[in-house]
Design an enzyme around this catalytic site. Structure first.
Site, PDB file in Angstrom:
ATOM      1  N   ARG A 159       0.844  -1.191   0.000  1.00  0.00           N
ATOM      2  CA  ARG A 159       0.000   0.000   0.000  1.00  0.00           C
ATOM      3  C   ARG A 159       0.884   1.247   0.000  1.00  0.00           C
ATOM      4  NH1 ARG A 159      -2.019   0.960   4.314  1.00  0.00           N
ATOM      5  NH2 ARG A 159      -1.233  -0.756   5.583  1.00  0.00           N
ATOM      6  N   TYR A 211      -1.364  -3.718  -6.745  1.00  0.00           N
ATOM      7  CA  TYR A 211      -1.215  -4.382  -5.445  1.00  0.00           C
ATOM      8  C   TYR A 211      -2.563  -4.466  -4.703  1.00  0.00           C
ATOM      9  CZ  TYR A 211      -0.301  -5.372  -0.661  1.00  0.00           C
ATOM     10  OH  TYR A 211      -0.384  -5.943   0.585  1.00  0.00           O
ATOM     11  N   LYS A 239      -9.652  -2.636   1.744  1.00  0.00           N
ATOM     12  CA  LYS A 239      -9.318  -1.468   2.568  1.00  0.00           C
ATOM     13  C   LYS A 239     -10.099  -0.215   2.133  1.00  0.00           C
ATOM     14  CE  LYS A 239      -6.108  -3.795   4.819  1.00  0.00           C
ATOM     15  NZ  LYS A 239      -6.370  -4.291   6.173  1.00  0.00           N
ATOM     16  N   HIS A 243     -10.823  -2.453  11.796  1.00  0.00           N
ATOM     17  CA  HIS A 243      -9.704  -3.264  11.319  1.00  0.00           C
ATOM     18  C   HIS A 243      -9.467  -4.372  12.348  1.00  0.00           C
ATOM     19  CE1 HIS A 243      -5.238  -3.221   9.841  1.00  0.00           C
ATOM     20  NE2 HIS A 243      -5.940  -4.157   9.253  1.00  0.00           N
ATOM     21  N   SER A 280      -0.019  -3.898  12.056  1.00  0.00           N
ATOM     22  CA  SER A 280       0.589  -4.973  11.271  1.00  0.00           C
ATOM     23  C   SER A 280       1.744  -5.609  12.047  1.00  0.00           C
ATOM     24  CB  SER A 280       1.080  -4.429   9.940  1.00  0.00           C
ATOM     25  OG  SER A 280       1.992  -3.393  10.158  1.00  0.00           O
ATOM     26  N   CYS A 315       1.685  -8.146  14.121  1.00  0.00           N
ATOM     27  CA  CYS A 315       1.373  -8.665  15.461  1.00  0.00           C
ATOM     28  C   CYS A 315       0.727 -10.036  15.402  1.00  0.00           C
ATOM     29  CB  CYS A 315       0.451  -7.695  16.204  1.00  0.00           C
ATOM     30  SG  CYS A 315       1.269  -6.171  16.697  1.00  0.00           S
ATOM     31  N   ASP A 333      -9.399  -9.814   9.351  1.00  0.00           N
ATOM     32  CA  ASP A 333      -8.918  -8.458   9.037  1.00  0.00           C
ATOM     33  C   ASP A 333      -9.936  -7.354   9.256  1.00  0.00           C
ATOM     34  OD1 ASP A 333      -6.743  -6.837   8.132  1.00  0.00           O
ATOM     35  OD2 ASP A 333      -7.723  -6.636   6.186  1.00  0.00           O
ATOM     36  N   ARG A 385       1.974 -12.500  -0.448  1.00  0.00           N
ATOM     37  CA  ARG A 385       0.624 -12.820   0.031  1.00  0.00           C
ATOM     38  C   ARG A 385       0.081 -14.115  -0.526  1.00  0.00           C
ATOM     39  NH1 ARG A 385      -1.738  -8.745   3.551  1.00  0.00           N
ATOM     40  NH2 ARG A 385      -0.062  -7.221   3.640  1.00  0.00           N
TER      41      ARG A 385
HETATM   42  O1  TSX Z   1       1.423 -14.280  15.601  1.00  0.00           O
HETATM   43  C1  TSX Z   1       2.057 -14.244  16.645  1.00  0.00           C
HETATM   44  N1  TSX Z   1       1.391 -14.397  17.850  1.00  0.00           N
HETATM   45  C2  TSX Z   1      -0.085 -14.531  17.873  1.00  0.00           C
HETATM   46  C3  TSX Z   1      -0.485 -15.897  17.667  1.00  0.00           C
HETATM   47  C4  TSX Z   1      -1.714 -16.372  17.865  1.00  0.00           C
HETATM   48  N2  TSX Z   1       3.426 -14.049  16.615  1.00  0.00           N
HETATM   49  C5  TSX Z   1       4.131 -13.823  15.351  1.00  0.00           C
HETATM   50  C6  TSX Z   1       4.186 -12.334  15.092  1.00  0.00           C
HETATM   51  C7  TSX Z   1       4.605 -11.976  13.727  1.00  0.00           C
HETATM   52  C8  TSX Z   1       3.494 -11.926  12.750  1.00  0.00           C
HETATM   53  C9  TSX Z   1       4.126 -14.053  17.780  1.00  0.00           C
HETATM   54  N3  TSX Z   1       5.441 -13.877  18.016  1.00  0.00           N
HETATM   55  C10 TSX Z   1       3.485 -14.231  18.997  1.00  0.00           C
HETATM   56  C11 TSX Z   1       2.089 -14.428  19.048  1.00  0.00           C
HETATM   57  O2  TSX Z   1       1.492 -14.602  20.099  1.00  0.00           O
HETATM   58  N4  TSX Z   1       4.429 -14.148  19.984  1.00  0.00           N
HETATM   59  C12 TSX Z   1       5.622 -13.943  19.355  1.00  0.00           C
HETATM   60  C13 TSX Z   1       6.945 -13.811  20.035  1.00  0.00           C
HETATM   61  C14 TSX Z   1       7.542 -15.196  20.227  1.00  0.00           C
HETATM   62  C15 TSX Z   1       8.252 -15.792  19.214  1.00  0.00           C
HETATM   63  C16 TSX Z   1       8.782 -17.072  19.411  1.00  0.00           C
HETATM   64  C17 TSX Z   1       8.602 -17.723  20.629  1.00  0.00           C
HETATM   65  C18 TSX Z   1       7.895 -17.095  21.643  1.00  0.00           C
HETATM   66  C19 TSX Z   1       7.369 -15.841  21.430  1.00  0.00           C
HETATM   67  N5  TSX Z   1       9.125 -18.987  20.935  1.00  0.00           N
HETATM   68  C20 TSX Z   1      10.047 -19.715  20.291  1.00  0.00           C
HETATM   69  O3  TSX Z   1      10.568 -19.284  19.301  1.00  0.00           O
HETATM   70  C21 TSX Z   1      10.330 -21.066  20.794  1.00  0.00           C
HETATM   71 MN    MN Z   2      -5.189  -5.398   7.662  1.00  0.00          MN
END
Ligand code: TSX
Ligand code: MN
Length: 593
Positions: A69, A197, A206, A226, A248, A250, A277, A366
């Protein structure tokens, strides 16, 4: 041709200006889709992936200058600049039409103009809204067929209702200097040119379902957000629904498709996906908020998606999926960073991967896939009345300060929590890493009007007869002194969701703090989880002094929206800032000999 004269006239006017060789009205049929896929394969717009491992899956490579975007080229064109607000780029409607119409003039010469009637939301839902997108991109048609209810049934509804959002799109010359995404909320019109895109070109998503819909929602008393929507079924067989907004990076899609830990599965818990989304919520006759997912598919980020992070997503991506800007293996399988197996040979631009030093898949690559292919797709996802929302979650990526979860005291406090939300930037975003960006309700790029008016609209939902959900804030990303994530995240987030639903029905306990209510150690179900007492304390700790500083920063942010900010929100901010100052002074006094 349609039975609706206003639709015919608009299509004719756009055709007069853009000069296509032919006009095709999309019916959404299988045969139409097959013919479009064949055409794109012929033209090299699509590459067939391994038909043995990935039947009916295709790869599209976009122009390398057109992979995301473009916020600086996205405009809200209202008569008054103040109505767009400091959160948007604004252009005068007449100027915007003139600018973009000049680019549309003759842009479809030698090409086909596709007319795409679409419905956002279940075709028989009173909460759904329709639109028509005109485009010269068969890739857009194929994606809109997955992401919306597209074709004959949508056209029928449009003809019955007589109103629709007008979306005009052309890939144009793909020149970033001739690229604009213009929204005219007062005219229910979108004009997008110069980009193929997703977020810029699939206008139902969006542009319509968030920017135009948020504007409509304000005048009509509902919310276009969102947010993902997820259903949590407990061992008694009852399902409660949660809507959640995250900026984004998370893991919104991962949360929407969460698989509970073993101990929860054994006890009979189940998680259902309703949306990943966008969420449209309307107060029902019972005072509760009822939500639909206006989309029919997922347009998800591929990198990071694996059997570890999101088994449900991975399971739906081995047939009938369009991939955009991923890498491919020697066997013609799609590949991206985060997959444990497979070796990329061609990167997202089709270059020999070993000859490059970049990522194999583009970080914003994607998949486009029908929601029906998701193993956790809720049997109630297409209920015309929507699903009732029991809790709203806001979240962000914060290494420090913000506890795993807290509950807002009431609706006003919850709106403040949403408005103050923010996330620290990751390597996937451009610019510096680890910088806090405020992104109120995760709507900064998507609210079609002034944020101050938007916060006032949220506050206005609290009125007599309303039975609003409780509001929470989560942070899966807090780190310990060792620099490691404190919380395991992913499936174990279920433990937090259980507490949230328990708070919503009054069965779970909490401790009050100035920033909200926090679970005590005994309030969380940590069965089968290897988490030390000290890590748990670090996850839930509220440092009053640091929070006092955070509230200073939130105050500055809110003040930046100027005179239109609702006093009620500013008062709520001041109230909590004062509580924090009081408690800091008190603990200082205690610490003084
Ligand atoms: O999506 C994530 N969530 C939500 C899941 C339902 N991610 C990925 C974020 C990038 C898009 C996460 N990353 C989450 C999370 O709850 N937590 C983390 C951080 C994390 C990464 C790896 C580990 C623990 C926490 N553990 C090991 O690597 C073993
Ligand atoms: Mn979105």
């Amino acid at each position: 041709m349609s039975k609706l004269e206003s639709l015919n006239q608009w299509v004719e006017a756009v055709a007069r200006s853009t000069q296509p060789e032919r006009v095709h009205w999309c019916d959404g049929s299988e045969a139409e889709n097959d013919a479009l896929i064949d055409l794109m394969l012929q033209r090299g717009d699509l590459i067939e992936l391994n038909p043995r491992t990935h039947p009916d899956c295709y790869l599209h490579r976009s122009n390398p200058s057109d992979v995301a975007r473009v916020e600086h080229l996205t405009f809200i064109c209202t008569k008054s600049k103040d109505d767009a607000g400091p959160n948007n780029h604004w252009m005068d409607p007449a100027e915007a039409h003139a600018k973009v119409d000049a680019l549309f003039a003759g842009c479809m010469k030698g090409r086909t103009l596709y007319v795409i009637p679409y419905c956002m939301g279940p075709i028989d839902s009173p909460l759904s809204r329709c639109g028509v997108e005109i485009t010269d991109s068969p890739y857009v048609v194929a994606n809109m067929r997955i992401m919306t209810r597209m074709g004959a049934a949508a056209l029928e509804r449009i003809e019955r209702e007589g109103t629709f959002v007008k979306g005009q799109h052309s890939t144009g010359e793909l020149d970033p200097h001739k690229r604009f995404i213009m929204h005219f909320p007062e005219e229910l019109t979108i004009k997008s040119i110069g980009s193929g895109y997703g977020g810029n070109a699939l206008l139902g998503k969006k542009c319509h379902a968030l920017r135009i819909a948020s504007y409509q929602a304000r005048t009509e008393g509902w919310l276009a957000e969102h947010m993902l929507i997820v259903g949590i079924q407990n061992p008694k067989g009852e399902t409660h629904y949660i809507a959640a907004a995250f900026p984004s990076a998370c893991g919104k899609t991962n949360l929407a498709m969460l698989i509970p830990p073993e101990s929860y599965l054994k006890a009979g818990w189940k998680v259902w996906t309703v949306g990943d989304d966008i969420c449209w919520m309307t107060p029902g006759a019972d005072g509760r908020l009822w939500a639909i997912n206006p989309e029919a598919g997922f347009f998800g980020v591929a990198p990071g998606t694996s059997a570890k992070t999101n088994p449900n997503a991975l399971a739906m991506l081995n047939h009938d999926t369009i991939f955009t800007n991923v890498a491919v293996t020697a066997d013609g399988d799609p590949w991206w960073e985060g997959l444990p197996d497979g070796v990329p040979v061609k990167d997202w631009q089709g270059r020999d991967y070993l000859a490059t030093n970049g990522p194999a898949a583009h970080p914003n690559s994607r998949f486009t896939v029908s929601a029906k292919q998701c193993p956790s797709w809720s049997p109630h996802a297409e209920d015309p009345q929507g699903v009732p929302i029991s809790a709203i979650i806001f979240g962000g990526r914060r290494e420090h300060l913000v506890p795993l979860v807290f509950e807002a005291r009431d609706w006003t406090h919850g709106v403040l929590v949403g408005s103050a939300m923010g996330s620290e930037t990751t390597a996937a975003a451009t610019g510096a890493v680890g910088v806090l960006r405020r992104d109120s309700m995760a709507m900064k790029p998507f609210c079609g009007y002034n944020f101050a008016d938007y916060f006032a609209h949220w506050l206005s939902l609290e009125k007599s007869g309303a039975k609003l959900p409780k509001i929470f804030h989560v942070n899966w990303f807090r780190k310990g002194d060792d620099g490691k994530f404190l919380w395991p995240g992913f499936g174990d987030n279920m433990r937090v969701l259980e507490w949230i639903l328990g708070r919503s029905n009054g069965s779970e306990g909490a401790e009050e703090t100035p920033i909200g209510n926090i679970p005590r150690a005994q309030d969380l179900n940590l069965d089968g989880l290897d988490l030390t007492r000290s890590k748990l304390e670090a996850l839930l700790h509220v440092d009053l002094e640091s929070w006092a500083a955070e509230y200073e920063s939130i105050g500055e942010y809110l003040a930046s929206y100027g005179a239109r900010m609702p006093q009620k929100l500013l008062d709520e901010h001041r109230r909590i800032a004062a509580l924090l100052a009081e408690d800091v002074a008190e603990s200082d006094a205690v610490g003084t000999p």
